[in-house]
Design a protein around this motif. Sequence first.
Motif, PDB file in Angstrom:
ATOM      1  N   ALA A 255       0.851  -1.334  -0.046  1.00  0.00           N
ATOM      2  CA  ALA A 255       0.178  -0.121  -0.268  1.00  0.00           C
ATOM      3  C   ALA A 255       0.795   1.456  -0.006  1.00  0.00           C
ATOM      4  O   ALA A 255       1.872   1.408   0.694  1.00  0.00           O
ATOM      5  CB  ALA A 255      -0.984  -0.023   1.190  1.00  0.00           C
ATOM      6  N   PRO A 256       0.337   2.353  -0.891  1.00  0.00           N
ATOM      7  CA  PRO A 256       1.352   3.440  -0.712  1.00  0.00           C
ATOM      8  C   PRO A 256       1.260   4.397   0.125  1.00  0.00           C
ATOM      9  O   PRO A 256       2.408   4.912   0.734  1.00  0.00           O
ATOM     10  CB  PRO A 256       0.770   4.194  -2.263  1.00  0.00           C
ATOM     11  CG  PRO A 256      -0.658   3.664  -2.368  1.00  0.00           C
ATOM     12  CD  PRO A 256      -0.622   2.282  -1.625  1.00  0.00           C
ATOM     13  N   ASP A 257       0.166   4.198   1.048  1.00  0.00           N
ATOM     14  CA  ASP A 257       0.299   4.981   2.369  1.00  0.00           C
ATOM     15  C   ASP A 257       0.604   4.180   3.602  1.00  0.00           C
ATOM     16  O   ASP A 257       0.761   4.541   4.685  1.00  0.00           O
ATOM     17  CB  ASP A 257      -1.089   5.731   2.905  1.00  0.00           C
ATOM     18  CG  ASP A 257      -2.197   4.340   2.803  1.00  0.00           C
ATOM     19  OD1 ASP A 257      -1.690   3.186   2.306  1.00  0.00           O
ATOM     20  OD2 ASP A 257      -3.460   4.697   3.122  1.00  0.00           O
TER      21      ASP A 257
ATOM     22  N   HIS B   7      -2.684  11.718   6.874  1.00  0.00           N
ATOM     23  CA  HIS B   7      -3.713  12.937   7.094  1.00  0.00           C
ATOM     24  C   HIS B   7      -5.008  12.479   6.173  1.00  0.00           C
ATOM     25  O   HIS B   7      -4.769  12.280   4.998  1.00  0.00           O
ATOM     26  CB  HIS B   7      -3.255  14.192   6.815  1.00  0.00           C
ATOM     27  CG  HIS B   7      -2.401  14.647   7.567  1.00  0.00           C
ATOM     28  ND1 HIS B   7      -2.355  15.255   8.870  1.00  0.00           N
ATOM     29  CD2 HIS B   7      -0.799  14.565   7.534  1.00  0.00           C
ATOM     30  CE1 HIS B   7      -1.259  15.389   9.430  1.00  0.00           C
ATOM     31  NE2 HIS B   7      -0.227  15.093   8.569  1.00  0.00           N
ATOM     32  N   THR B   8      -6.132  12.481   6.699  1.00  0.00           N
ATOM     33  CA  THR B   8      -7.546  12.163   5.749  1.00  0.00           C
ATOM     34  C   THR B   8      -8.635  12.527   6.650  1.00  0.00           C
ATOM     35  O   THR B   8      -8.968  12.351   7.771  1.00  0.00           O
ATOM     36  CB  THR B   8      -7.388  10.659   5.673  1.00  0.00           C
ATOM     37  OG1 THR B   8      -8.624  10.439   4.971  1.00  0.00           O
ATOM     38  CG2 THR B   8      -7.495   9.849   6.861  1.00  0.00           C
ATOM     39  N   GLN B   9      -9.430  13.091   5.656  1.00  0.00           N
ATOM     40  CA  GLN B   9     -10.899  13.401   6.285  1.00  0.00           C
ATOM     41  C   GLN B   9     -11.904  12.274   6.011  1.00  0.00           C
ATOM     42  O   GLN B   9     -13.247  12.417   5.993  1.00  0.00           O
ATOM     43  CB  GLN B   9     -11.375  14.627   5.678  1.00  0.00           C
ATOM     44  CG  GLN B   9     -10.664  15.992   6.223  1.00  0.00           C
ATOM     45  CD  GLN B   9     -10.813  17.196   5.868  1.00  0.00           C
ATOM     46  OE1 GLN B   9     -12.131  17.610   5.999  1.00  0.00           O
ATOM     47  NE2 GLN B   9     -10.359  18.062   5.368  1.00  0.00           N
TER      48      GLN B   9
ATOM     49  N   SER C 190      -6.373  17.210  15.337  1.00  0.00           N
ATOM     50  CA  SER C 190      -5.108  16.946  15.188  1.00  0.00           C
ATOM     51  C   SER C 190      -4.621  16.951  13.789  1.00  0.00           C
ATOM     52  O   SER C 190      -3.870  16.266  12.982  1.00  0.00           O
ATOM     53  CB  SER C 190      -4.616  15.343  15.483  1.00  0.00           C
ATOM     54  OG  SER C 190      -5.604  14.596  15.035  1.00  0.00           O
ATOM     55  N   ASP C 191      -5.313  17.723  12.995  1.00  0.00           N
ATOM     56  CA  ASP C 191      -5.137  18.205  11.497  1.00  0.00           C
ATOM     57  C   ASP C 191      -5.575  16.818  10.696  1.00  0.00           C
ATOM     58  O   ASP C 191      -4.780  16.413   9.843  1.00  0.00           O
ATOM     59  CB  ASP C 191      -3.609  18.578  11.193  1.00  0.00           C
ATOM     60  CG  ASP C 191      -3.454  18.955   9.825  1.00  0.00           C
ATOM     61  OD1 ASP C 191      -4.595  19.659   9.206  1.00  0.00           O
ATOM     62  OD2 ASP C 191      -2.347  19.178   9.349  1.00  0.00           O
TER      63      ASP C 191
ATOM     64  N   ASP D 143      -3.433   7.360  12.673  1.00  0.00           N
ATOM     65  CA  ASP D 143      -2.258   6.656  13.061  1.00  0.00           C
ATOM     66  C   ASP D 143      -2.793   5.053  13.608  1.00  0.00           C
ATOM     67  O   ASP D 143      -3.551   5.031  14.589  1.00  0.00           O
ATOM     68  CB  ASP D 143      -1.595   7.304  14.026  1.00  0.00           C
ATOM     69  CG  ASP D 143      -0.064   6.756  14.194  1.00  0.00           C
ATOM     70  OD1 ASP D 143       0.042   5.614  13.682  1.00  0.00           O
ATOM     71  OD2 ASP D 143       0.861   7.243  14.917  1.00  0.00           O
ATOM     72  N   TYR D 144      -2.421   3.989  12.893  1.00  0.00           N
ATOM     73  CA  TYR D 144      -3.078   2.905  13.130  1.00  0.00           C
ATOM     74  C   TYR D 144      -2.044   1.717  12.971  1.00  0.00           C
ATOM     75  O   TYR D 144      -1.089   1.951  12.079  1.00  0.00           O
ATOM     76  CB  TYR D 144      -4.320   2.695  12.721  1.00  0.00           C
ATOM     77  CG  TYR D 144      -4.420   2.644  11.151  1.00  0.00           C
ATOM     78  CD1 TYR D 144      -4.578   1.341  10.580  1.00  0.00           C
ATOM     79  CD2 TYR D 144      -4.704   3.446  10.434  1.00  0.00           C
ATOM     80  CE1 TYR D 144      -4.690   1.243   9.310  1.00  0.00           C
ATOM     81  CE2 TYR D 144      -4.842   3.605   9.188  1.00  0.00           C
ATOM     82  CZ  TYR D 144      -4.921   2.282   8.477  1.00  0.00           C
ATOM     83  OH  TYR D 144      -4.886   2.297   7.242  1.00  0.00           O
TER      84      TYR D 144
END
Length: 310
Positions: free
Chosen positions: A18-20, A38-40, A96-97, A101-102
Amino acid sequence: MYSSIGKAIKAPQELIKAPDKTASLQQNGLSVITFCLHTQGRKGSYFLKDHLLLYVKSGTYRVRFRDREYTVRSNEMIFIHKSTLIEYDKSGEASSDYMLDYMMFFLNEKLLEEFVQFAGVKPIYPVSDVAPVTIIAVNDLTRTYFESLQPYFNQPSQVSDGLVKIKLMELLFHLTNSNEHFLYQLLQPGSNGNDNISRIMEENFTNPVSLQDLAYLSGRSLSTFKREFQATYHTSPLKWIRNRRLDKAERLLLETALSVTDVCYAAGFENITHFSKVFKLRLGLSPSEFRQKSKFTEDEVKLELNEQTK
């Protein structure tokens, strides 16, 4: 109503690339993968080839299994049995913008068997109220364990297979010592005993399943599963699955505006070239030609009906 449906990711195999992904540890099929982004909001689906323990350090990770939704928040874990298709919706926190994180821990049957033997755990007989998905609270000791993994992720090439295995065993000790119910979750099969084969097949024919997955879900050995399936359906499981997928693809092409690629994945096929080939072998037309011909036939019927009403 159908919407655009993407291909389910096989986990952990495809997640390792996975790229992320930020880092990973692997040892003979055992995998620990970390993500920090960072993701919404991101959505997708996994088909789990191994048991999954997912720890959320910060953010929110929602999991849907069948008709139930589970929300994993900061400093919580979720355990999900293998051979399960789940949908997810993950997002960071605004404070946290939108940082998410997992960690994902994939545990195969061999590791669990070794843990049971090493820990001296007594066999646990089937329990009727054990679910394939459960949320687990994280205490201070377990949180400290997660922090202890960071040096391993910083230099994964210098971590031996033995250390990876020991660290995963340590996690299992932490969780079983703090949560007796987790032990029941861990050691029970994904279904309760000899589950109905027809139900298992209908629920999973669009998933990227192997025969081993289906046998596991039915509570049978592979040889028993194949023998009982043949006696019931008078064909092999793989041929039955292909025909059911083609049935669904035909219906989607007729009843929806999904693209041929989306129809391919929604029906359970993993390769558009293979899908087009087997579809044409069965119906004599490619998926696109079939849809176009069906549209012309439908228009001709409407025109004839209009003529009759004049």
